[in-house]
Design a protein around this motif. Sequence first.
Motif, PDB file in Angstrom:
ATOM      1  N   LEU A  51       0.831  -1.199   0.000  1.00 38.90           N
ATOM      2  CA  LEU A  51       0.000   0.000   0.000  1.00 38.90           C
ATOM      3  C   LEU A  51       0.870   1.254   0.000  1.00 38.90           C
ATOM      4  N   SER A  52       1.936   1.171   0.794  1.00 42.06           N
ATOM      5  CA  SER A  52       2.831   2.317   0.850  1.00 42.06           C
ATOM      6  C   SER A  52       3.502   2.548  -0.500  1.00 42.06           C
ATOM      7  N   VAL A  53       3.895   1.446  -1.150  1.00 48.22           N
ATOM      8  CA  VAL A  53       4.494   1.580  -2.482  1.00 48.22           C
ATOM      9  C   VAL A  53       3.480   2.174  -3.445  1.00 48.22           C
ATOM     10  N   LEU A  54       2.245   1.706  -3.339  1.00 47.61           N
ATOM     11  CA  LEU A  54       1.182   2.215  -4.208  1.00 47.61           C
ATOM     12  C   LEU A  54       0.974   3.710  -3.983  1.00 47.61           C
ATOM     13  N   MET A  55       1.024   4.126  -2.709  1.00 46.51           N
ATOM     14  CA  MET A  55       0.869   5.547  -2.401  1.00 46.51           C
ATOM     15  C   MET A  55       1.978   6.365  -3.036  1.00 46.51           C
ATOM     16  N   THR A  56       3.176   5.762  -3.110  1.00 45.02           N
ATOM     17  CA  THR A  56       4.294   6.481  -3.722  1.00 45.02           C
ATOM     18  C   THR A  56       4.127   6.563  -5.222  1.00 45.02           C
ATOM     19  N   VAL A  57       3.756   5.424  -5.830  1.00 52.28           N
ATOM     20  CA  VAL A  57       3.638   5.390  -7.290  1.00 52.28           C
ATOM     21  C   VAL A  57       2.489   6.271  -7.749  1.00 52.28           C
ATOM     22  N   GLN A  58       1.379   6.212  -7.006  1.00 49.57           N
ATOM     23  CA  GLN A  58       0.187   6.958  -7.407  1.00 49.57           C
ATOM     24  C   GLN A  58       0.098   8.287  -6.655  1.00 49.57           C
ATOM     25  N   ALA A  59       1.227   8.865  -6.302  1.00 50.36           N
ATOM     26  CA  ALA A  59       1.204  10.087  -5.489  1.00 50.36           C
ATOM     27  C   ALA A  59       0.448  11.215  -6.183  1.00 50.36           C
ATOM     28  N   ASN A  60       0.559  11.296  -7.503  1.00 54.66           N
ATOM     29  CA  ASN A  60      -0.051  12.427  -8.196  1.00 54.66           C
ATOM     30  C   ASN A  60      -1.576  12.441  -8.089  1.00 54.66           C
ATOM     31  N   PRO A  61      -2.278  11.355  -8.509  1.00 56.70           N
ATOM     32  CA  PRO A  61      -3.737  11.383  -8.326  1.00 56.70           C
ATOM     33  C   PRO A  61      -4.148  11.491  -6.871  1.00 56.70           C
ATOM     34  N   LEU A  62      -3.377  10.874  -5.986  1.00 61.29           N
ATOM     35  CA  LEU A  62      -3.692  10.942  -4.554  1.00 61.29           C
ATOM     36  C   LEU A  62      -3.614  12.385  -4.066  1.00 61.29           C
ATOM     37  N   PHE A  63      -2.564  13.088  -4.500  1.00 61.64           N
ATOM     38  CA  PHE A  63      -2.430  14.487  -4.082  1.00 61.64           C
ATOM     39  C   PHE A  63      -3.548  15.346  -4.635  1.00 61.64           C
ATOM     40  N   GLY A  64      -4.011  15.006  -5.863  1.00 64.24           N
ATOM     41  CA  GLY A  64      -5.147  15.740  -6.422  1.00 64.24           C
ATOM     42  C   GLY A  64      -6.358  15.599  -5.518  1.00 64.24           C
ATOM     43  N   TYR A  65      -6.607  14.351  -5.104  1.00 64.46           N
ATOM     44  CA  TYR A  65      -7.746  14.078  -4.228  1.00 64.46           C
ATOM     45  C   TYR A  65      -7.589  14.827  -2.902  1.00 64.46           C
ATOM     46  N   LEU A  66      -6.375  14.742  -2.340  1.00 69.78           N
ATOM     47  CA  LEU A  66      -6.137  15.371  -1.043  1.00 69.78           C
ATOM     48  C   LEU A  66      -6.264  16.890  -1.134  1.00 69.78           C
ATOM     49  N   ALA A  67      -5.830  17.449  -2.265  1.00 68.75           N
ATOM     50  CA  ALA A  67      -5.953  18.901  -2.423  1.00 68.75           C
ATOM     51  C   ALA A  67      -7.412  19.306  -2.436  1.00 68.75           C
ATOM     52  N   ARG A  68      -8.253  18.493  -3.101  1.00 72.50           N
ATOM     53  CA  ARG A  68      -9.693  18.802  -3.093  1.00 72.50           C
ATOM     54  C   ARG A  68     -10.264  18.631  -1.684  1.00 72.50           C
ATOM     55  N   ALA A  69      -9.786  17.603  -0.959  1.00 70.04           N
ATOM     56  CA  ALA A  69     -10.266  17.404   0.422  1.00 70.04           C
ATOM     57  C   ALA A  69      -9.891  18.583   1.294  1.00 70.04           C
ATOM     58  N   SER A  70      -8.630  19.002   1.171  1.00 75.08           N
ATOM     59  CA  SER A  70      -8.146  20.120   1.976  1.00 75.08           C
ATOM     60  C   SER A  70      -8.874  21.408   1.604  1.00 75.08           C
ATOM     61  N   ASP A  71      -9.157  21.564   0.322  1.00 74.22           N
ATOM     62  CA  ASP A  71      -9.900  22.741  -0.125  1.00 74.22           C
ATOM     63  C   ASP A  71     -11.288  22.755   0.514  1.00 74.22           C
ATOM     64  N   GLY A  72     -11.912  21.577   0.561  1.00 73.37           N
ATOM     65  CA  GLY A  72     -13.250  21.484   1.143  1.00 73.37           C
ATOM     66  C   GLY A  72     -13.276  21.905   2.599  1.00 73.37           C
ATOM     67  N   ILE A  73     -12.270  21.444   3.383  1.00 72.99           N
ATOM     68  CA  ILE A  73     -12.315  21.787   4.807  1.00 72.99           C
ATOM     69  C   ILE A  73     -11.809  23.199   5.060  1.00 72.99           C
ATOM     70  N   HIS A  74     -11.192  23.810   4.051  1.00 70.16           N
ATOM     71  CA  HIS A  74     -10.773  25.200   4.233  1.00 70.16           C
ATOM     72  C   HIS A  74     -11.856  26.186   3.838  1.00 70.16           C
ATOM     73  N   ARG A  75     -12.992  25.693   3.350  1.00 73.07           N
ATOM     74  CA  ARG A  75     -14.061  26.607   2.979  1.00 73.07           C
ATOM     75  C   ARG A  75     -15.298  26.334   3.815  1.00 73.07           C
ATOM     76  N   PRO A  76     -15.295  26.824   5.060  1.00 76.00           N
ATOM     77  CA  PRO A  76     -16.409  26.483   5.945  1.00 76.00           C
ATOM     78  C   PRO A  76     -17.733  27.075   5.495  1.00 76.00           C
ATOM     79  N   GLY A  77     -17.701  28.152   4.703  1.00 71.01           N
ATOM     80  CA  GLY A  77     -18.950  28.811   4.298  1.00 71.01           C
ATOM     81  C   GLY A  77     -19.893  27.849   3.607  1.00 71.01           C
ATOM     82  N   GLY A  78     -19.391  27.172   2.568  1.00 71.82           N
ATOM     83  CA  GLY A  78     -20.210  26.243   1.813  1.00 71.82           C
ATOM     84  C   GLY A  78     -20.692  25.097   2.676  1.00 71.82           C
ATOM     85  N   TYR A  79     -19.808  24.675   3.571  1.00 78.75           N
ATOM     86  CA  TYR A  79     -20.146  23.564   4.451  1.00 78.75           C
ATOM     87  C   TYR A  79     -21.309  23.929   5.368  1.00 78.75           C
ATOM     88  N   ILE A  80     -21.231  25.129   5.969  1.00 74.60           N
ATOM     89  CA  ILE A  80     -22.298  25.564   6.874  1.00 74.60           C
ATOM     90  C   ILE A  80     -23.631  25.618   6.131  1.00 74.60           C
TER      91      ILE A  80
END
Lengths: 554, 114
Positions: free
Chosen positions: A496-525
């Motif tokens: 799994l760790s190797v997979l996380m390294t190999v697929q770091a790019n799509p994973l980071f895309g997902y994480l960036a969207r996740a982080s963006d979501g929690i940084h915008r409390p307005g829409g969430y509220i």
Amino acid sequence: MSLHWTQHLILVPVLLPLLVGAVLAPLTQGWHRLKYWLSYASLLGLLATSLALIFMTDGGHWQDGMGIYLAANWSAPFGIALLADRLSALMLLLTAVLGLASLHFTRTRWGRIGVHYHTLFQFLLMGINGAFLTHDLFNLFVFFEVMLAASYGLVLHGYNAERIRASMQYIAINLAAALLFLLGTALIYATTGTLNMADLAARVPLLAGDELALFKVGATVLALAFLTKGAMWPLGFWLPTTYAAASPPVAVMLVLMTKVGAYVILRLWLLIFSDGAGAAAGFGGDALLYGGMATIVFGAAGMLSTDTAGRMAGYGAIVSSGTLLAVIGYGQPALVTAGIYYLVGSTVAVAAFLLLIELIDRIRTPRSAMLALTMEAFAVEDAPDEPTGRGVPAAMAFLSLAFAACALMIAGLPPLSGFVAKFSMFHALLNPQVDGAAASIPASGWTLMVLIIVSGLIAVISMMRFGVRTFWASGATEPPKVHRSEVAPILFLLALSVLMTVQANPLFGYLARASDGIHRPGGYIYRVLDAPTVPGPGSAPGLAPATLSPQEAP
Amino acid sequence: MELVISLAIGIVFGSGIWLILRPRSFQVLAGLMLMSYAVNLFIFVMGRLWVDAPPLTPAGSTPNPALLADPLPQALVLTAIVIGFATTALYLVVMIGSRGLTGTDHVDGKEPEL
């Protein structure tokens, strides 16, 4: 009119382990094979659910990537709202994956020792999953307690004097932390009049004067409870003892529970004390940053000072927890993205290491352990009768290679996921963005970088010391008796760790969207408070839910 | 009334803190229980202190929210009592187990060397 069936998936991670745990409870130990497979089926179900939730939050199935489930059809500030967004879906997946690895490991040995192991394990999963999904402070307390109560039982699993001593402290600490949790919740309710997180975030900007001061006190007391769980210095002293005492599959889940504390801080702090929170904006960020740094120092010093592998893993978990808290306190969206990647990667790494420790312990015969100690104490230079011309048994080769991989991940050396995590954290620290423009790097940023590098170096030194003593200089070793079901979860986590390294790019895309979501409390509220309830069978026939929702919303 | 109740909570909580810092596990248990009583009282007070205000709405009439006490703290305290009771009972079991296994009631599982 009813909810779309996919909406109910949000409740599955809580209900499935609860039901399976209840079914398992009355079964006696004669059924242990059935218990194991039922537990396994539940985990596979959780894995499938969390994958489905990831696809639905990220695939545009739900607006803004948020699926909201109003329990018992009460609208948001009054009832309990469960919410699945990208971050919680990812955490659910991590729980299911670690749970699967831990459960697989128990097949030959640990699952058969106690009667209610699998029941408690399912309840633990229920508590963890519930904490990731709930968006109500008091409900969070309830799920925390479910998780902790199950973990008390699991830490005691396999009952010996060392475990009982460790759990006495573990339980006392957590009971005290639970009381702090209640105090904090009470103060927050007294000042804002709500416990729903979205409603809370909407009301915080309106606070002023004494109310605001009292609210901050409440938030601080609440944070103390989470930070005790998340092992921030000086509240994390219980952690290495408990981790070293618990059986390895349980310790894996404990590693995850430490991250639950950090997750709640991440979620709650970015929501309540966001930039839009008026006078309360950014409250406590510095405390998290410097507290996190102190935690890194404490964990690194601990790693260097101990020579038992279990305690070393515990201090490794403290280092990763400290890094995470410092990253949250630093307050920069790009850094949080890297921080979540680090969270997942380091949890997997420490979990794999904890499982590996038990297998490593089997190669050390009592004589060799004593020999290693004597060599240390008297600085014996000549190696004791070195076995020549004997091939390394396959199990030995596997253990040493797996150990090397764990060391690389925990220390953050290339090429595995630990390095990607640290590299991206440095990248974010070196390119600070304030309102989209480049800014200069503050001294705290440099300090944090130095601490991360030094803690990595210390991890290398202590892991190498342990590895050399175990695999090369241990003298009389026996080829370990390892079972296939014990090797498989370790291989799985490493893969799994190797997979996380190999697929770091799509994973980071997902994480960036996740982080963006929690940084915008307005829409969430807005989304949570406006979530439509399901109209009753008698009311307003023929009306589409879209036209109903504005009137239904408070 | 505010002064009395805050003093009561403070004294009970303070005694609890003193007790959980003691070296005997029974004292720790008693301290945890005292602390949880104080916290439960505190949760009650968070809905403000009321006199003669019913917690539930009377049947058959339209209730006026201003005349009613806040029912939420009572619901919360009920949950907190149940959970606190269960976890304290669990701690008691572990304490007895520790006493049986180590032969001492010291929290470290061994008597301090004098």
